[in-house]
Design an enzyme around this catalytic site. Structure first.
Site, mmCIF file in Angstrom:
data_model
loop_
_atom_site.group_PDB
_atom_site.id
_atom_site.type_symbol
_atom_site.label_atom_id
_atom_site.label_comp_id
_atom_site.label_asym_id
_atom_site.label_seq_id
_atom_site.Cartn_x
_atom_site.Cartn_y
_atom_site.Cartn_z
ATOM 1 N N PHE A 11 0.839 -1.210 0.000
ATOM 2 C CA PHE A 11 0.000 0.000 0.000
ATOM 3 C C PHE A 11 0.872 1.257 0.000
ATOM 4 C CE2 PHE A 11 -3.900 2.328 1.637
ATOM 5 C CZ PHE A 11 -4.642 2.081 0.497
ATOM 6 N N ALA A 13 2.893 3.924 -2.987
ATOM 7 C CA ALA A 13 2.353 4.823 -4.016
ATOM 8 C C ALA A 13 1.419 4.078 -4.975
ATOM 9 C CB ALA A 13 3.509 5.449 -4.791
ATOM 10 N N THR A 92 3.457 -4.824 -4.434
ATOM 11 C CA THR A 92 4.640 -4.826 -3.564
ATOM 12 C C THR A 92 5.861 -4.420 -4.391
ATOM 13 O OG1 THR A 92 4.970 -7.197 -3.971
ATOM 14 C CG2 THR A 92 3.735 -6.599 -2.001
ATOM 15 N N LYS A 121 7.818 -6.197 -10.884
ATOM 16 C CA LYS A 121 8.610 -6.803 -11.961
ATOM 17 C C LYS A 121 9.461 -7.986 -11.505
ATOM 18 C CE LYS A 121 9.265 -2.626 -11.833
ATOM 19 N NZ LYS A 121 9.719 -1.260 -11.684
ATOM 20 N N GLU A 145 0.331 -5.624 -17.202
ATOM 21 C CA GLU A 145 0.598 -4.446 -18.044
ATOM 22 C C GLU A 145 1.388 -3.382 -17.273
ATOM 23 O OE1 GLU A 145 -0.363 -3.687 -21.479
ATOM 24 O OE2 GLU A 145 1.098 -2.142 -21.004
ATOM 25 N N GLY A 150 4.592 1.614 -17.065
ATOM 26 C CA GLY A 150 3.556 2.292 -16.267
ATOM 27 C C GLY A 150 2.275 2.460 -17.066
ATOM 28 N N GLY A 203 8.650 10.576 -6.500
ATOM 29 C CA GLY A 203 8.023 9.280 -6.204
ATOM 30 C C GLY A 203 8.092 8.312 -7.372
ATOM 31 N N LYS A 221 12.195 -5.180 -17.157
ATOM 32 C CA LYS A 221 11.119 -4.900 -18.119
ATOM 33 C C LYS A 221 11.406 -5.591 -19.459
ATOM 34 C CE LYS A 221 9.920 -0.643 -15.737
ATOM 35 N NZ LYS A 221 10.297 0.744 -15.501
#
Ligand code: HSE
Length: 336
Positions: A11, A13, A92, A121, A145, A150, A203, A221
């Site tokens: 929990f 950003a 997480t 990831k 996705e 992002g 952030g 990625k």
């Protein structure tokens, strides 16, 4: 109305972004006949659980005031195993050592019949095929996705919008923190350390920012793109990685004098001349990959559609939540 029960693991950003997106999009979702109910949220401090739906505004407020969402003695695994729900959202942070805790959360979710949507990831960069096999074995969906780019759609773009095409190669900027650092150093002549601090304040940097600047995040990625779009079977160890820590202001201004910028470029290509590599590269200033700030960009070369370039916000709370929400909707519509 179809009720969809969700849990949110993590929990920070991203997790809070998901909660905000669910609150903001309640009416929009109801037009699609979807009523999302978050039955459990967990973070490092513990969990809060409510079968009828956690009060998301109160959960965000509690997190911000106390540093944790916890309101019970339950752990994340208790929520995943024992609280009835349909989709586990794993938000997480990435851990490239062993993929934990996300890896265990995902496996347990699959084994308990829960679909998984993740922005994490690490588990995919280390154990992609094992996770996909486990999801298949349990007859549940696994969507990710948000792990690449992002808010910038790339997995869905390649797999849905470009369905029927063979993607021959993908190259691009897949880390907003590095792009921000290199852009600010180039444009403002600021020091590396100063700009890294700014990226952390925005952030967008990883919990451990060395993941960004050492190229680790981009490598993760690339592994996800290679496995999911090219059908390769690679892990993080297969990527040739160079980060941006050795880029000096002098090299940036020398590049500028030649009409170039230096960007951290990830590349993946299958076949005999296959590569999976992340490294700083010189890019002409007017090239489609020469985007600035925190933007991500990807150039996909396809057999029928030709080159397709997509750019967008590769990090951020609500931006990453946008990709997670699209995966949740895809599962609800059962069109994945
Ligand atoms: N730290 C990452 C970035 C976040 O800067 O792009 C999104 O993966």
């Amino acid at each position: 109305m179809r009720t969809v029960r969700l849990s949110i693991m993590g929990f920070g950003a991203v997790g809070q972004g998901v909660a905000r997106a669910i609150l903001q999009k309640k009416d929009y979702l109801s037009t699609m006949d979807i009523e999302p109910i978050v039955v459990g949220i967990s973070d490092r401090g513990g969990a809060c659980v409510e079968a009828g739906g956690v009060d998301l505004e109160a959960a965000i407020e509690r997190k911000q005031k106390t540093g944790s969402v916890a309101a019970s003695d339950l752990t994340a695994l208790d929520v995943i195993k024992d609280i009835d729900h349909d989709i586990m959202v794993d938000a997480t942070p990435t851990n490239i050592e062993d993929g934990e805790p996300g890896y265990t959360y995902m496996l347990e979710a699959f084994r308990h019949g829960r679909h998984v949507v993740t922005s994490n990831k690490g588990p995919l960069a280390l154990k992609y095929s094992m996770l996909c096999d486990e999801a298949d074995k349990n007859g549940v969906k696994f969507r990710f996705e948000a792990t690449v780019g992002g808010a910038m759609p790339i997995l869905n773009l390649a797999q849905d919008a470009l369905a029927g095409n063979s993607v021959m190669s993908i190259e691009g900027i897949l880390n907003g923190t590095c792009n921000y650092i290199l852009s600010r150093m180039t444009e403002e002549g600021l020091s590396y350390k100063h700009v890294l601090g700014e990226a952390q304040e925005l952030g967008i940097a990883e919990t451990d920012p060395s993941y960004d600047v050492e190229g680790i995040d981009t490598a993760c990625k690339l592994v996800i793109l290679a496995n999911s779009i090219f059908g390769m079977d690679v892990t993080y160890d297969d990527v040739d990685i160079t980060g941006i820590t050795k880029i000096t202001p002098e090299s940036l201004s020398l590049a500028g004098a030649e009409g170039m910028v230096i960007k951290l470029i990830g590349e993946v290509r299958d076949g005999n001349d296959g590569i999976i590599r992340v490294a700083p590269k010189l890019v002409p200033k007017n090239h489609p990959l020469a985007v600035g700030g925190t933007l991500n960009v990807a150039l996909l070369r396809t057999d029928m559609a030709g080159p397709i370039c997509v750019k967008g916000k590769g990090a951020g709370s609500i931006e990453t939540a946008s990709a997670i929400l699209s995966d949740i909707i895809a599962i609800c519509k059962n069109r994945c």
